[in-house]
Design a protein around this motif. Structure first.
Motif, mmCIF file in Angstrom:
data_model
loop_
_atom_site.group_PDB
_atom_site.id
_atom_site.type_symbol
_atom_site.label_atom_id
_atom_site.label_comp_id
_atom_site.label_asym_id
_atom_site.label_seq_id
_atom_site.Cartn_x
_atom_site.Cartn_y
_atom_site.Cartn_z
ATOM 1 N N MET B 43 9.882 -5.179 -3.108
ATOM 2 C CA MET B 43 8.922 -5.730 -2.139
ATOM 3 C C MET B 43 7.579 -5.973 -2.835
ATOM 4 O O MET B 43 7.035 -5.087 -3.471
ATOM 5 C CB MET B 43 8.720 -4.792 -0.965
ATOM 6 N N HIS B 44 7.054 -7.198 -2.698
ATOM 7 C CA HIS B 44 5.765 -7.451 -3.324
ATOM 8 C C HIS B 44 4.622 -6.973 -2.437
ATOM 9 O O HIS B 44 4.807 -6.689 -1.250
ATOM 10 C CB HIS B 44 5.616 -8.902 -3.783
ATOM 11 N N LEU B 45 3.463 -6.867 -3.052
ATOM 12 C CA LEU B 45 2.316 -6.271 -2.365
ATOM 13 C C LEU B 45 1.937 -7.044 -1.104
ATOM 14 O O LEU B 45 1.565 -6.444 -0.092
ATOM 15 C CB LEU B 45 1.125 -6.198 -3.341
ATOM 16 N N ALA B 46 2.048 -8.371 -1.155
ATOM 17 C CA ALA B 46 1.647 -9.164 0.011
ATOM 18 C C ALA B 46 2.522 -8.832 1.222
ATOM 19 O O ALA B 46 2.027 -8.723 2.350
ATOM 20 C CB ALA B 46 1.726 -10.652 -0.315
ATOM 21 N N ASP B 47 3.815 -8.655 0.991
ATOM 22 C CA ASP B 47 4.697 -8.283 2.102
ATOM 23 C C ASP B 47 4.347 -6.891 2.623
ATOM 24 O O ASP B 47 4.385 -6.656 3.839
ATOM 25 C CB ASP B 47 6.170 -8.309 1.649
ATOM 26 N N ALA B 48 4.035 -5.981 1.732
ATOM 27 C CA ALA B 48 3.677 -4.633 2.177
ATOM 28 C C ALA B 48 2.394 -4.681 3.006
ATOM 29 O O ALA B 48 2.275 -4.006 4.036
ATOM 30 C CB ALA B 48 3.503 -3.707 0.973
ATOM 31 N N LEU B 49 1.417 -5.483 2.578
ATOM 32 C CA LEU B 49 0.168 -5.609 3.332
ATOM 33 C C LEU B 49 0.432 -6.200 4.715
ATOM 34 O O LEU B 49 -0.059 -5.710 5.725
ATOM 35 C CB LEU B 49 -0.826 -6.501 2.573
ATOM 36 N N ARG B 50 1.219 -7.242 4.734
ATOM 37 C CA ARG B 50 1.454 -7.951 5.989
ATOM 38 C C ARG B 50 2.379 -7.170 6.914
ATOM 39 O O ARG B 50 2.092 -6.996 8.105
ATOM 40 C CB ARG B 50 2.057 -9.340 5.722
ATOM 41 N N ASN B 52 4.022 -3.912 6.437
ATOM 42 C CA ASN B 52 3.891 -2.469 6.620
ATOM 43 C C ASN B 52 2.519 -2.080 7.147
ATOM 44 O O ASN B 52 2.379 -1.067 7.814
ATOM 45 C CB ASN B 52 4.146 -1.729 5.297
ATOM 46 N N LEU B 53 1.504 -2.861 6.813
ATOM 47 C CA LEU B 53 0.138 -2.470 7.181
ATOM 48 C C LEU B 53 -0.492 -3.403 8.216
ATOM 49 O O LEU B 53 -1.617 -3.175 8.641
ATOM 50 C CB LEU B 53 -0.743 -2.410 5.927
ATOM 51 N N GLY B 54 0.204 -4.453 8.594
ATOM 52 C CA GLY B 54 -0.309 -5.330 9.645
ATOM 53 C C GLY B 54 -1.477 -6.197 9.220
ATOM 54 O O GLY B 54 -2.154 -6.779 10.064
ATOM 55 N N LEU B 55 -1.726 -6.286 7.935
ATOM 56 C CA LEU B 55 -2.854 -7.091 7.454
ATOM 57 C C LEU B 55 -2.359 -8.501 7.131
ATOM 58 O O LEU B 55 -2.115 -8.850 5.978
ATOM 59 C CB LEU B 55 -3.484 -6.423 6.226
ATOM 60 N N THR B 96 -8.486 -6.942 0.884
ATOM 61 C CA THR B 96 -7.944 -8.179 1.432
ATOM 62 C C THR B 96 -9.046 -8.929 2.172
ATOM 63 O O THR B 96 -10.161 -8.425 2.309
ATOM 64 C CB THR B 96 -6.800 -7.889 2.429
ATOM 65 N N VAL B 97 -8.710 -10.094 2.690
ATOM 66 C CA VAL B 97 -9.727 -10.887 3.383
ATOM 67 C C VAL B 97 -10.262 -10.120 4.594
ATOM 68 O O VAL B 97 -11.425 -10.293 4.972
ATOM 69 C CB VAL B 97 -9.158 -12.269 3.772
ATOM 70 N N GLU B 98 -9.443 -9.255 5.166
ATOM 71 C CA GLU B 98 -9.931 -8.459 6.305
ATOM 72 C C GLU B 98 -11.069 -7.538 5.884
ATOM 73 O O GLU B 98 -11.888 -7.139 6.714
ATOM 74 C CB GLU B 98 -8.798 -7.619 6.907
ATOM 75 N N GLY B 99 -11.092 -7.170 4.599
ATOM 76 C CA GLY B 99 -12.130 -6.268 4.120
ATOM 77 C C GLY B 99 -13.436 -6.970 3.795
ATOM 78 O O GLY B 99 -14.468 -6.326 3.595
ATOM 79 N N LEU B 191 -4.899 1.962 10.018
ATOM 80 C CA LEU B 191 -4.162 0.699 9.927
ATOM 81 C C LEU B 191 -2.813 0.884 10.607
ATOM 82 O O LEU B 191 -2.111 1.856 10.362
ATOM 83 C CB LEU B 191 -3.943 0.310 8.468
ATOM 84 N N VAL B 192 -2.467 -0.026 11.461
ATOM 85 C CA VAL B 192 -1.213 0.076 12.193
ATOM 86 C C VAL B 192 -0.302 -1.057 11.781
ATOM 87 O O VAL B 192 -0.646 -2.226 11.926
ATOM 88 C CB VAL B 192 -1.465 0.025 13.721
ATOM 89 N N GLY B 193 0.826 -0.704 11.251
ATOM 90 C CA GLY B 193 1.781 -1.722 10.846
ATOM 91 C C GLY B 193 2.431 -2.392 12.040
ATOM 92 O O GLY B 193 2.412 -1.871 13.147
#
Lengths: 293, 420
Positions: B43-50, B52-55, B96-99, B191-193
């Motif tokens: 799993m790449h980081l972008a998928d984990a952010l989106r 698993n972490l809802g970002l 991320t852009v949210e930050g 953070l809520v996935g």
């Protein structure tokens, strides 16, 4: 674009990394920066069973000055080299690195990874070839060093065995009287080059002692030629670049043997190479004499 | 003199060993918040952010490092989140852009993008914001109109936003000559996935159709249109032309001369089924395919064939090949001409590489033909250390025909290499 499943190992030492690679029996790949490898996996052009991530190995992310050489470790990012004051002693790195992919790729991409991937259109293998860099490979049977001329064996093919890791590279630092040139033509900034050249001229006293050119994107690997005689014969002419052109054109017929593709025919690449070769040999000469580049 | 400069700024990552179907615990910091996710290695980081972490502000475009949509900051430097596996983020600080800012309190870059109308559909905006933040925060402070387009070339916009984007970045650079503010929304929070545990455990199912479906071409069609590669190779062989022709005329022996290739069935009517492996650095492809001999001229020692192949990943190759042996001064001159057609991801990847690889393959192929002509014995299937080692364990039905493809100017190549 999801890679096929793979087992993942992140060892803590280089010995463990080599042992893990050997245990995969040829089905393992080293993961360092991943900026060339991961696209291959994402497109499923490669499906290694195991990735051995060497980013957990302490002491591989170094930039050392060792006498007349700059030693760069296996996990040192390209961008870290760009920022390193020590790397300024190898001016070609500073000239070439801005053309390696984009900033975002150089943040993660490693110098050694680019060498180990050995893309024929890549910049850093040509820099290594032109400078006669030394590559340090570690495997189950120990540590060995190879000159760049023996390391690169073809398109994306190197002398690194399946159970070996490229641990470091040593680039010779610039000597007094040495000047360098670098140029490439790509369709967009950051793309692999249609053709590119790396040049090095050493002047001792007022005579050209050495002149070397490496072309990339023009064959299945960086092609290096000694052009001392060519540069010697052109120095002193009123327009150095123009004087180098006929020789550069002859050189282009010799070194550019890549097939044409949709982005440029073989003939076009030869013309690019000839123009860049004359320009950058002239520039390297001027720099070697301290004249404005 | 020895000076050592370790470029590392943090402790080495802990050792991990995980099988392909195992979930790995990864702890890192996102926008100032320590997080922990369980992910499969692939799993790449972008998928984990989106996932698993809802970002979901980090967008995904090409997922192989070209488009820049997924650009985030990793330990302060912009990087492609699709080219970093989530497991590699262990111990890092990701922004991320949210930050970068909030709707109520926008970062100056976000204000400038809004002011200059630096977006139309907005899909690329997170990537451009993170890339431009990196440029202005980590660059040497100088941004010139001449170099800015190249500096921003790591992200692609597809709906004509470039002028506005460049104006916005130039504007912020000018108004913040001493550096731009840090990301403004990086503070510990929860953070809520999305999607619950099932999603949190990771990307596409392991057995996606691409892994399972075997594609077996059944029809052979002469390829038309503009070839991806046109190759012509001339090779001097030591064997007499009649011996070379004997090999060319024996499809079984001829097939074995291609390293990595194997003929699996004789379908009659000069049609054959085969398979082949190509290995080129990390690239490993297995092709199944068909070949048909369309012309066999013993007088002229000419063999013409068409071939096609496909792998399970949607890569396709087809070739129109002519092999011609003519008596030379000291043996035989073997000429191969081919038009090669590639489609699928291999075509995107190819550049001039495919032609060069074909050339190497043909060198090996021609040498094997020569050897076979001399000894009468065909090499073992896929056997023999190739001169290029892993370089070119070439090819079968489809790709193996590419071997026959290849380029001109081969004659002096080996000699030149040896001299250089």
């Amino acid at each position: 674009m999801k890679p096929a499943p793979f087992a993942y190992v992140r060892p803590a030492t280089l010995d463990d990394a080599v042992a893990e690679l050997a245990a995969t029996d040829g089905d393992g790949k080293v993961l360092a920066g991943g900026q060339s490898l991961v696209p291959v996996l994402a497109m499923r052009l490669g499906r290694p069973g195991t990735l051995v991530d060497i980013n957990g190995v302490a002491g591989l992310d170094t930039i050392d000055r060792r006498g007349p050489a700059l030693r760069i470790g296996a996990t040192t990012r390209q961008r870290q080299v760009e920022r390193s004051p020590a790397a300024a002693d190898v001016p070609l790195l500073g000239l070439a690195l801005p053309f390696v992919g984009h900033r975002e790729l150089r943040s993660r991409g490693t110098v050694c990874g680019s060498l180990a991937h050995a893309d024929p259109g890549a910049e850093l293998p040509a820099v290594a070839a032109c400078l006669g860099a030394t590559l340090e490979v570690v495997g189950t049977s120990g540590r060995r060093t190879l000159p760049a001329a023996e390391f690169f064996q073809g398109a994306m093919s190197t002398a690194v065995g399946m159970d070996e890791v490229l641990a470091a590279v040593e680039f010779p630092v610039a000597r007094p009287g040495e000047g360098f040139g670098f140029a490439e033509i790509a369709r967009r900034h950051g793309d692999f080059a249609l053709a590119g050249v790396v040049t090095r001229v050493l002047v001792t006293g007022s005579a050209v002692a050495e002149a070397v050119i490496s072309g990339f994107g023009v064959s299945d690997r960086a092609v290096t030629r000694d052009v001392t005689d060519l540069v010697r014969s052109a120095v002193g002419q009123p327009d150095l670049e123009a004087a180098l052109r006929p020789g550069a054109e002859e050189l282009a017929r010799d070194v550019v043997d890549t097939a044409g593709d949709a982005h440029g025919s073989q003939g076009y690449r030869r013309r690019l190479f000839a123009v860049l070769a004359a320009r950058e040999l002239a520039r390297a000469y001027r720099r070697s004499t301290g004249a404005p580049a | 003199m020895t000076t050592t400069q370790s470029t590392g700024t943090r402790a080495p990552q802990r050792p991990v060993k995980a099988s392909a179907d195992e979930l790995i615990d990864v702890a890192f910091t996102v926008n100032g918040t320590p997080v922990s996710v369980q992910v499969p290695a692939r799993m790449h980081l972008a998928d984990a952010l989106r996932t698993n972490l809802g970002l979901s502000g980090t967008h995904l475009g090409c997922e192989h490092g070209v488009c820049g949509m997924c650009t985030v900051l990793i330990d302060g430097d912009a990087a492609r989140a699709c080219l970093v596996f989530a497991v590699q983020a262990e111990g890092t600080e990701v922004v991320t852009v949210e930050g970068l800012g909030t709707q109520e309190s926008q970062h100056p870059l976000q204000q400038a993008f809004s002011h200059h109308h630096a977006l139309q559909c907005g899909f690329c905006t997170p990537g451009f914001l993170m890339s431009s933040y990196d440029l202005l925060a980590n660059g040497d402070g100088e941004v010139s109109p001449e170099t800015l387009p190249e500096e921003m070339s790591g992200v692609i916009c597809r709906c004509t936003g470039y002028r506005g984007i460049l104006a916005a970045v130039a504007d912020v650079a000018e108004t913040h000559p001493d550096g731009i503010p840090e990301p403004m929304n990086c503070a510990p929070r929860t953070l809520v996935g999305r999607g619950g545990a099932a999603h949190a455990s990771g990307g596409a199912p392991a057995g996606s159709p691409e892994d399972a479906v075997e594609q077996e071409p059944t029809e052979l069609i002469r390829p038309t249109g503009t070839p991806t590669i046109t190759v012509e190779v001339t090779r001097q062989l030591a064997s007499p032309v009649e011996d070379v022709w004997a090999v060319m005329d024996d499809i079984d022996r001829l097939a074995r001369c291609l390293p990595g290739a194997e003929m699996t069935a004789d379908l009659g009517g000069d049609r054959y089924r085969g398979r082949a492996k190509v290995a080129l650095g990390p690239v490993r492809l297995k092709f199944d395919g068909l070949a048909q001999i369309t012309e066999r001229d013993p007088g002229d020692h000419t063999l013409a064939l068409i071939a096609q192949g496909a792998d399970t990943g949607g890569n396709r190759t087809a070739a129109d090949i002519v092999l011609r042996a003519t008596p030379g001064d000291d043996g035989t001159v073997l000429v191969a001409e081919a038009k090669v057609f590639l489609s699928g991801r291999i075509a995107q990847f190819g550049r001039a590489l495919a032609g060069d690889v074909s050339q190497r393959m043909f060198e090996q192929f021609a040498d094997a033909v020569d050897r076979t002509a001399r000894t009468g014995t065909a090499p073992e299937v896929g056997a023999g250390p190739s001169a290029l080692r892993i370089g070119l364990q070439a090819v079968g039905a489809g790709l193996r025909r590419r071997a026959a493809l290849v380029v001109s100017a081969i004659r002096d190549r080996r000699r030149r290499r040896q001299e250089s």
